[in-house]
Design a protein around this motif. Structure first.
Motif, mmCIF file in Angstrom:
data_model
loop_
_atom_site.group_PDB
_atom_site.id
_atom_site.type_symbol
_atom_site.label_atom_id
_atom_site.label_comp_id
_atom_site.label_asym_id
_atom_site.label_seq_id
_atom_site.Cartn_x
_atom_site.Cartn_y
_atom_site.Cartn_z
ATOM 1 N N MET A 1 47.035 -63.702 47.868
ATOM 2 C CA MET A 1 46.458 -63.497 49.757
ATOM 3 C C MET A 1 45.925 -61.737 49.241
ATOM 4 N N ARG A 2 46.631 -60.719 48.289
ATOM 5 C CA ARG A 2 45.843 -59.500 48.432
ATOM 6 C C ARG A 2 45.312 -59.853 46.822
ATOM 7 N N PHE A 3 44.738 -60.892 46.229
ATOM 8 C CA PHE A 3 43.663 -61.063 45.145
ATOM 9 C C PHE A 3 42.903 -61.106 45.903
ATOM 10 N N CYS A 4 42.669 -61.661 46.843
ATOM 11 C CA CYS A 4 41.456 -62.307 47.931
ATOM 12 C C CYS A 4 40.895 -61.167 48.842
ATOM 13 N N GLN A 5 41.613 -60.457 49.021
ATOM 14 C CA GLN A 5 41.309 -58.976 50.446
ATOM 15 C C GLN A 5 40.550 -58.223 49.312
ATOM 16 N N PRO B 1 36.012 -65.346 49.689
ATOM 17 C CA PRO B 1 36.200 -64.867 51.315
ATOM 18 C C PRO B 1 37.414 -65.896 51.782
ATOM 19 N N LEU B 2 38.627 -65.491 52.229
ATOM 20 C CA LEU B 2 39.257 -66.462 52.475
ATOM 21 C C LEU B 2 39.336 -66.762 54.199
ATOM 22 N N ILE B 3 38.963 -68.034 54.299
ATOM 23 C CA ILE B 3 39.043 -68.779 56.179
ATOM 24 C C ILE B 3 40.002 -69.305 56.550
ATOM 25 N N GLY B 4 41.320 -69.477 55.253
ATOM 26 C CA GLY B 4 42.583 -70.267 56.215
ATOM 27 C C GLY B 4 43.512 -70.278 55.038
ATOM 28 N N VAL B 5 44.545 -69.599 55.724
ATOM 29 C CA VAL B 5 45.990 -70.334 54.714
ATOM 30 C C VAL B 5 47.094 -71.271 55.865
ATOM 31 N N ASP C 1 51.065 -72.268 56.945
ATOM 32 C CA ASP C 1 51.963 -72.324 56.780
ATOM 33 C C ASP C 1 52.912 -72.475 55.211
ATOM 34 N N THR C 2 53.639 -72.293 55.399
ATOM 35 C CA THR C 2 54.410 -72.476 53.689
ATOM 36 C C THR C 2 55.712 -74.055 54.097
ATOM 37 N N GLY C 3 54.935 -74.908 53.700
ATOM 38 C CA GLY C 3 55.180 -76.561 53.567
ATOM 39 C C GLY C 3 54.357 -77.041 53.945
ATOM 40 N N ASN C 4 53.330 -76.872 55.387
ATOM 41 C CA ASN C 4 53.200 -77.957 55.716
ATOM 42 C C ASN C 4 51.657 -78.038 55.252
ATOM 43 N N PRO C 5 51.563 -79.298 55.125
ATOM 44 C CA PRO C 5 49.370 -79.779 55.058
ATOM 45 C C PRO C 5 48.450 -79.768 55.776
ATOM 46 N N LEU C 6 49.190 -79.337 57.513
ATOM 47 C CA LEU C 6 47.972 -79.712 58.257
ATOM 48 C C LEU C 6 47.855 -77.989 58.232
ATOM 49 N N MET C 7 46.111 -77.975 57.894
ATOM 50 C CA MET C 7 45.507 -76.845 58.091
ATOM 51 C C MET C 7 44.970 -76.606 59.910
ATOM 52 N N PHE C 8 45.952 -76.568 60.441
ATOM 53 C CA PHE C 8 45.419 -76.624 62.172
ATOM 54 C C PHE C 8 43.837 -75.721 62.924
ATOM 55 N N VAL D 1 52.084 -73.482 49.699
ATOM 56 C CA VAL D 1 51.228 -72.396 50.530
ATOM 57 C C VAL D 1 49.967 -72.747 50.420
ATOM 58 N N ALA D 2 49.243 -73.021 51.246
ATOM 59 C CA ALA D 2 47.664 -74.165 50.925
ATOM 60 C C ALA D 2 46.838 -72.264 50.971
ATOM 61 N N PHE D 3 45.745 -72.937 50.561
ATOM 62 C CA PHE D 3 44.638 -71.263 50.950
ATOM 63 C C PHE D 3 43.310 -71.892 51.170
ATOM 64 N N ALA D 4 42.289 -71.748 51.437
ATOM 65 C CA ALA D 4 40.747 -71.784 52.259
ATOM 66 C C ALA D 4 40.368 -71.066 51.601
ATOM 67 N N ILE D 5 39.165 -71.240 50.631
ATOM 68 C CA ILE D 5 38.422 -70.059 50.457
ATOM 69 C C ILE D 5 36.867 -70.873 50.914
ATOM 70 N N GLY D 6 35.755 -69.753 51.992
ATOM 71 C CA GLY D 6 34.810 -70.221 51.832
ATOM 72 C C GLY D 6 33.763 -71.071 50.871
ATOM 73 N N CYS D 7 33.328 -71.488 50.810
ATOM 74 C CA CYS D 7 32.205 -72.471 49.796
ATOM 75 C C CYS D 7 30.399 -71.577 49.983
ATOM 76 N N SER D 8 29.696 -71.409 48.778
ATOM 77 C CA SER D 8 28.289 -71.703 48.768
ATOM 78 C C SER D 8 27.776 -72.825 49.569
ATOM 79 N N PHE D 9 28.562 -74.046 49.472
ATOM 80 C CA PHE D 9 27.717 -75.068 49.991
ATOM 81 C C PHE D 9 27.706 -74.577 51.218
ATOM 82 N N THR D 10 28.255 -73.662 52.493
ATOM 83 C CA THR D 10 27.918 -74.044 53.059
ATOM 84 C C THR D 10 26.729 -73.303 54.280
#
Length: 273
Positions: A53-57, A64-68, A70-77, A116-125
């Motif tokens: 997370m520090r690396f992304c910041q 560009p971090l857009i979502g994280v 919870d530990t062990g939870n695969p649902l990116m609500f 833990v899952a991290f979602a990072i912005g994409c240029s496709f957007t």
């Protein structure tokens, strides 16, 4: 099996994810999910998550971090309706000790309560906006994956995460380069404006016809190579970090979220579960 990319380009994000989840679509996501954020993916054990997370910041252009999760939870609500990070990406790369060990279409059997899952912005957007402005993108018109390259541009390290920036390249008509830069700058959560325009050698790319990821594109007369920071950067630094296990998207195969392109802060967005 849904094989028509053109059909899915017209479908809403939840429909596309449903096809992906069922195994009905396993290709790249460029051009899909119109007006919605797409996301790169990095999944790792919790013990490495704070440093990542520090690396992304510290590296907001490529990460560009857009979502994280919870530990062990695969649902990116925070990113959409019933998004399950184990099934809703077309293809995943599995790294063990820094080496690519396999590519899979489903993470259900690999998931654990320590991840833990991290979602990072994409240029496709921002590509939809370029197309709407009349700027043709060869990889979308020809149903291929955008070319991506390691560069000599360094990232700012955090813990075990360090290494080169990865960029994606699009050949832009000479007279539209400034417009493409202006449009992409409106999407900071999708890497924003280009990091380099012109001679690829100046950022350490020796052969523009040999991308490290994705497919080569024709080098057309009257066009300029334009390079944007790319969310594949974490894959490069993860390989160097040699984590015991880390999971990413296969380059070009993104998570399509329900978050609008112009959302100011998707990481704290709320959606209907």
């Amino acid at each position: 099996m849904v094989s028509s990319y053109e059909i899915l380009r017209k479908e809403p994000a939840e429909t596309v994810r449903r096809y992906i989840r069922s195994g009905g679509y396993a290709s790249h996501t460029a051009g899909l999910g119109k007006d919605l954020l797409q996301a790169n993916l990095a999944i790792m054990p919790e013990e490495f998550a704070l440093d990542f997370m520090r690396f992304c910041q510290r590296n907001p252009k490529p990460c560009p971090l857009i979502g994280v999760s919870d530990t062990g939870n695969p649902l990116m609500f925070t990113l959409g309706h019933h998004i399950d990070i184990r099934t809703d990406v077309p293809a995943y790369n599995i790294y063990r000790n820094g080496l690519l060990s396999s590519t899979v279409a489903d993470l259900t059997s690999l998931w654990s309560d320590t991840l833990v899952a991290f979602a990072i912005g994409c240029s496709f957007t921002f590509e939809h906006a370029l197309i709407e402005a009349g700027i043709d993108l060869w990889h979308i018109s020809n149903n291929t994956t955008v070319p991506m390259f390691r560069t000599s541009l360094n990232t700012v390290p955090a813990g075990c995460f360090q290494g080169p920036m990865v960029v994606s390249m699009r050949m832009i008509p000479d007279q539209r380069v400034s417009k493409a830069s202006e449009i992409s700058a409106r999407y900071p959560l999708a890497h924003g404006s280009p990091v380099h325009i012109g001679d690829p050698a100046l950022i350490g790319i020796d052969d523009i016809n040999a991308p490290d990821w994705g497919d080569p594109v024709p080098i057309q007369a009257g066009h300029t190579p334009v390079f944007w920071a790319c969310g594949v950067t974490p894959q490069a630094v993860i390989q160097d970090a040699a984590l015991p296990i880390c999971i990413t998207h296969k380059p070009g195969h993104m998570l399509i979220t329900d978050i609008p392109n112009d959302a100011e802060n998707p990481i704290i967005a709320t959606t209907t579960m």
